[in-house]
Design a protein around this motif. Structure first.
Motif, mmCIF file in Angstrom:
data_model
loop_
_atom_site.group_PDB
_atom_site.id
_atom_site.type_symbol
_atom_site.label_atom_id
_atom_site.label_comp_id
_atom_site.label_asym_id
_atom_site.label_seq_id
_atom_site.Cartn_x
_atom_site.Cartn_y
_atom_site.Cartn_z
ATOM 1 N N ASP A 14 42.576 52.158 38.763
ATOM 2 C CA ASP A 14 43.435 51.716 39.821
ATOM 3 C C ASP A 14 42.797 50.720 40.578
ATOM 4 O OD1 ASP A 14 45.681 53.300 39.226
ATOM 5 O OD2 ASP A 14 44.598 55.208 40.525
ATOM 6 N N TRP A 15 43.405 49.797 41.114
ATOM 7 C CA TRP A 15 43.052 48.546 41.936
ATOM 8 C C TRP A 15 43.614 48.566 43.439
ATOM 9 C CZ3 TRP A 15 39.710 44.545 40.846
ATOM 10 C CH2 TRP A 15 39.287 44.658 39.342
ATOM 11 N N ASP A 16 42.862 48.949 44.381
ATOM 12 C CA ASP A 16 43.184 48.945 45.772
ATOM 13 C C ASP A 16 42.778 47.598 46.590
ATOM 14 O OD1 ASP A 16 44.016 51.479 45.410
ATOM 15 O OD2 ASP A 16 42.281 52.535 46.221
ATOM 16 N N VAL A 17 43.852 46.970 47.101
ATOM 17 C CA VAL A 17 43.712 45.475 47.737
ATOM 18 C C VAL A 17 43.824 45.768 49.055
ATOM 19 C CG1 VAL A 17 43.964 43.226 47.987
ATOM 20 C CG2 VAL A 17 44.081 44.351 45.732
ATOM 21 N N ASP A 18 43.187 45.498 50.108
ATOM 22 C CA ASP A 18 43.377 45.765 51.292
ATOM 23 C C ASP A 18 42.788 44.315 52.207
ATOM 24 O OD1 ASP A 18 43.706 46.390 53.978
ATOM 25 O OD2 ASP A 18 42.126 47.974 54.118
ATOM 26 N N ILE A 19 43.557 43.223 52.142
ATOM 27 C CA ILE A 19 43.072 41.917 52.916
ATOM 28 C C ILE A 19 44.122 41.692 53.913
ATOM 29 C CG2 ILE A 19 42.355 39.676 52.543
ATOM 30 C CD1 ILE A 19 41.587 40.635 49.583
ATOM 31 N N ASP A 20 43.699 41.355 54.954
ATOM 32 C CA ASP A 20 44.500 40.635 56.070
ATOM 33 C C ASP A 20 44.885 39.293 55.498
ATOM 34 O OD1 ASP A 20 45.651 39.913 58.171
ATOM 35 O OD2 ASP A 20 43.966 39.949 59.442
ATOM 36 N N PRO A 21 46.156 39.044 55.377
ATOM 37 C CA PRO A 21 46.721 37.677 55.102
ATOM 38 C C PRO A 21 46.135 36.458 55.906
ATOM 39 C CG PRO A 21 48.551 39.381 54.887
ATOM 40 C CD PRO A 21 47.357 39.964 55.511
ATOM 41 N N ALA A 22 45.883 36.741 57.091
ATOM 42 C CA ALA A 22 45.644 35.658 57.805
ATOM 43 C C ALA A 22 44.099 35.225 57.824
ATOM 44 C CB ALA A 22 45.886 36.124 59.340
ATOM 45 N N LEU A 23 43.294 35.893 56.864
ATOM 46 C CA LEU A 23 42.015 35.496 56.982
ATOM 47 C C LEU A 23 41.784 34.603 56.042
ATOM 48 C CD1 LEU A 23 40.391 39.082 56.865
ATOM 49 C CD2 LEU A 23 40.378 37.522 58.683
ATOM 50 N N ARG A 39 38.636 53.791 39.489
ATOM 51 C CA ARG A 39 39.077 53.063 40.930
ATOM 52 C C ARG A 39 38.174 51.856 41.434
ATOM 53 N NH1 ARG A 39 39.729 55.986 46.732
ATOM 54 N NH2 ARG A 39 41.046 54.365 47.822
ATOM 55 N N ILE A 40 38.663 50.769 41.744
ATOM 56 C CA ILE A 40 38.173 49.675 42.323
ATOM 57 C C ILE A 40 38.659 49.084 43.610
ATOM 58 C CG2 ILE A 40 37.418 47.101 42.031
ATOM 59 C CD1 ILE A 40 37.288 47.622 39.094
ATOM 60 N N ARG A 41 38.086 48.823 44.808
ATOM 61 C CA ARG A 41 38.737 48.527 46.089
ATOM 62 C C ARG A 41 37.958 47.168 46.453
ATOM 63 N NH1 ARG A 41 38.486 52.897 50.185
ATOM 64 N NH2 ARG A 41 36.183 52.606 50.290
ATOM 65 N N LEU A 42 39.252 46.246 46.659
ATOM 66 C CA LEU A 42 38.773 44.931 47.337
ATOM 67 C C LEU A 42 39.456 45.023 48.723
ATOM 68 C CD1 LEU A 42 37.860 41.928 47.052
ATOM 69 C CD2 LEU A 42 39.989 41.224 45.964
ATOM 70 N N SER A 43 38.368 44.646 49.793
ATOM 71 C CA SER A 43 38.817 44.468 50.911
ATOM 72 C C SER A 43 38.171 43.554 51.638
ATOM 73 C CB SER A 43 38.590 45.890 51.766
ATOM 74 O OG SER A 43 36.956 46.173 51.606
ATOM 75 N N ALA A 44 38.581 42.978 52.859
ATOM 76 C CA ALA A 44 38.158 41.744 53.466
ATOM 77 C C ALA A 44 38.819 42.025 55.013
ATOM 78 C CB ALA A 44 38.728 40.498 53.101
ATOM 79 N N GLN A 45 37.766 42.113 56.043
ATOM 80 C CA GLN A 45 38.111 42.209 57.358
ATOM 81 C C GLN A 45 37.200 41.362 58.152
ATOM 82 O OE1 GLN A 45 37.530 46.382 58.313
ATOM 83 N NE2 GLN A 45 35.516 46.240 57.839
ATOM 84 N N SER A 102 31.719 37.298 61.718
ATOM 85 C CA SER A 102 31.689 37.323 60.235
ATOM 86 C C SER A 102 32.830 37.554 59.626
ATOM 87 C CB SER A 102 30.433 38.050 59.640
ATOM 88 O OG SER A 102 29.303 37.969 60.232
ATOM 89 N N ILE A 103 33.406 37.117 58.428
ATOM 90 C CA ILE A 103 34.333 37.717 57.583
ATOM 91 C C ILE A 103 33.676 38.460 56.379
ATOM 92 C CG2 ILE A 103 36.238 37.350 56.291
ATOM 93 C CD1 ILE A 103 36.945 35.152 57.946
ATOM 94 N N VAL A 104 33.955 39.747 56.277
ATOM 95 C CA VAL A 104 33.301 40.437 55.119
ATOM 96 C C VAL A 104 34.289 40.799 54.158
ATOM 97 C CG1 VAL A 104 31.970 42.698 54.781
ATOM 98 C CG2 VAL A 104 31.691 41.622 57.136
ATOM 99 N N VAL A 105 33.838 40.603 52.758
ATOM 100 C CA VAL A 105 34.592 40.826 51.663
ATOM 101 C C VAL A 105 33.750 41.822 50.902
ATOM 102 C CG1 VAL A 105 35.761 39.831 49.631
ATOM 103 C CG2 VAL A 105 35.611 38.389 51.655
ATOM 104 N N ALA A 106 34.314 42.753 50.578
ATOM 105 C CA ALA A 106 33.791 43.968 49.957
ATOM 106 C C ALA A 106 34.456 44.412 48.720
ATOM 107 C CB ALA A 106 33.635 45.126 50.862
ATOM 108 N N ILE A 107 33.637 44.579 47.544
ATOM 109 C CA ILE A 107 34.056 45.216 46.371
ATOM 110 C C ILE A 107 33.469 46.360 46.147
ATOM 111 C CG2 ILE A 107 34.165 44.662 43.981
ATOM 112 C CD1 ILE A 107 33.862 41.724 46.109
ATOM 113 N N GLU A 108 34.199 47.531 45.896
ATOM 114 C CA GLU A 108 33.871 48.854 45.387
ATOM 115 C C GLU A 108 34.155 49.409 44.348
ATOM 116 O OE1 GLU A 108 33.525 51.203 49.569
ATOM 117 O OE2 GLU A 108 34.821 49.513 50.134
ATOM 118 N N ASP A 109 33.398 50.228 43.794
ATOM 119 C CA ASP A 109 33.901 50.966 42.855
ATOM 120 C C ASP A 109 33.410 52.373 42.610
ATOM 121 O OD1 ASP A 109 31.430 50.999 41.039
ATOM 122 O OD2 ASP A 109 31.223 49.039 41.280
ATOM 123 N N ASP A 110 33.950 53.237 41.762
ATOM 124 C CA ASP A 110 33.450 54.762 41.611
ATOM 125 C C ASP A 110 32.660 55.071 40.388
ATOM 126 O OD1 ASP A 110 35.434 54.237 39.522
ATOM 127 O OD2 ASP A 110 36.457 56.106 40.073
#
Length: 454
Positions: free
Chosen positions: A322-331, A358-364, A369-377
């Motif tokens: 499963d892929w989780d994407v949590d990114i603010d569209p304004a970034l 599971r893989i999660r891609l997030s940016a905030q 700074s703008i932190v882009v993170a890639i995580e896995d299990d």
């Protein structure tokens, strides 16, 4: 002093202070001279009036008629006169009451030609002395006519003027300081516009600084435009040399691959692996050379991240990840899209290899700074091995239940790209259980010039 605005403001404040100080001294001197001159004229007139009414009778000085000013008739009335003959009784105004003004009263430098004495009310008075004679020949009589007024009267006049002058100069200083600050702000506006133009050039939306602006900054703008033109020429030359290098390596590597096919089986795999490693490292050098000369562009993290996930999702679909994407569209990040795609793509590809479910891609945004993170299990990486994997070509021993080992370049390439844009790649343990790779891009970045020869 590093601030031009502060330098101009300090210079203006110092100049205004010096000018107002000189103005204070000049006006104070002029007004003091005027007031003292006025009182001197008045005292001279009193002396002349009193002297005109003096007569000599039987060797004694008499006053035929007193001056008409009513202040002379009031005790401590503020105006005083006195006639002091060398011999004989002193004649004085009623305002002096029982006080006699000494002829040898001390002179005061502050009040110029006036002497200071004690008045009938105990307050100080300022005295003007005028030696005169009356009669002729042996009957000549010498005497001194004195006219005086309250010292407080002169002090109050000077104090009132200095108080008003002080308020006027403070108000003038405030207005001039505000005008100087406004002038500095207006004068520095061309530099602010140059900075805005520089941001447009840096982002690739403009090619040069144009020709607009005041004549004082035109030479600077012209030199910057020449530097940009030379940079553009250097970019074209670097691209041409990089292309020549790519074509120059392609044929020898192809020949080496063909020759490796004729080697024994135990040597063929090793030779082909080394040829592929050379090709990948050459591609990396070409990428680094391009990254050092390309113009910047603004990239939407949501748009690029979504494209990368859509490319990798089919690859991991068979494993049920499963892929989780949590990114603010304004970034958005001021990074070339190709560089950002390669940086994040390597990290996502690494997560796709090792993730279990599971893989999660997030940016905030995190402060500046703008932190882009890639995580896995997945199994993750031991703390002692994380720094090792950021070195080019470093690999961990293969795991029995893990995917095949790669070239050891992916994480190093991502770290190089992040460093070139002033960002920082960190490897940590993810709350999901596996690896967390986070890239912290500055909110406003300028790519560092590549040190790799092009």
């Amino acid at each position: 002093m590093r601030s031009l605005r502060l330098t101009l403001a300090t210079g203006a404040v110092v100049a205004i202070g010096l000018v107002l100080l000189v103005l204070w001294l000049l006006l104070s001197r002029l007004f003091t001279d005027y007031v003292v001159g006025h009182y001197r004229s008045e005292m001279t007139a009193i002396v002349d009036t009193v002297a005109a009414q003096l007569a000599l009778e039987n060797g004694r000085i008499t006053l035929e008629r007193e001056p008409p000013d009513p202040r002379f008739a009031l005790p401590a009335g503020g105006r005083y006169w006195q006639v002091s003959p060398v011999t004989g009784d002193v004649i004085r105004s009623r305002s002096l009451w029982d006080t006699i003004i000494p002829i040898d009263a001390g002179q005061s430098d502050h009040y110029e030609s006036f002497a200071i004495a004690e008045g009938p009310d105990g307050e100080q008075i300022l005295v003007q002395n005028q030696p005169l004679t009356l009669g002729e020949g042996p009957s000549t009589t010498r005497f001194v006519v004195q006219a005086a007024f309250a010292r407080k009267e002169l002090d109050d006049a000077l104090g009132a003027f200095h108080g008003s002058l002080r308020q006027m100069l403070l108000a003038t200083a405030s207005v001039l300081a505000a005008a100087a600050l406004l002038q500095g702000a207006i004068g520095l506006m061309p530099l602010r516009r140059l900075r805005e133009r520089a941001a447009l050039v840096r982002s690739g939306r403009e090619r040069d600084f144009g020709t607009a602006g005041p004549s004082e900054v035109q030479p600077l703008v012209a030199e910057i435009n020449l530097l940009l033109a030379e940079r553009e020429t250097a970019i074209e030359r670097a691209r041409a040399r990089a292309s020549d290098l790519a074509h120059g390596l392609k044929t020898p590597l192809t020949v080496l691959s063909s020759l490796a096919e004729n080697l024994p089986s135990e040597d063929r795999a090793l030779a082909l692996q080394q040829v592929e490693l050379i090709r990948q490292r050459a591609d990396r050098q070409l990428q680094a050379a391009r990254m050092g000369v390309e113009q910047m562009a603004t990239t939407s993290v949501m748009s690029l991240g979504g494209k990368l996930v859509n490319v990798l999702r089919p690859v991991t679909g068979a494993r049920g990840i499963d892929w989780d994407v949590d990114i603010d569209p304004a970034l958005s990040i001021d990074v070339d899209p190709a560089d950002l795609a390669e940086c994040l793509g390597n990290l996502l590809d690494n997560a796709a290899k090792w993730a279990r479910a599971r893989i999660r891609l997030s940016a905030q945004a995190d402060g500046a700074s703008i932190v882009v993170a890639i995580e896995d299990d997945g199994p993750g990486i031991a703390d002692s091995d994380r720094a090792l994997l950021l070195r080019r070509g470093a690999q961990l021993p293969p795991q029995a239940d893990g995917p095949a080992a790669g070239t050891g370049l992916g994480l190093a390439i991502s770290a190089d790209i992040a460093k070139a844009y002033g960002a920082d790649l960190r490897l940590d343990r993810s709350p999901l259980g596996g690896l967390r790779a986070a890239v912290a891009f500055p909110a406003a970045v300028t790519p560092k010039r590549s040190r790799i020869p092009v």
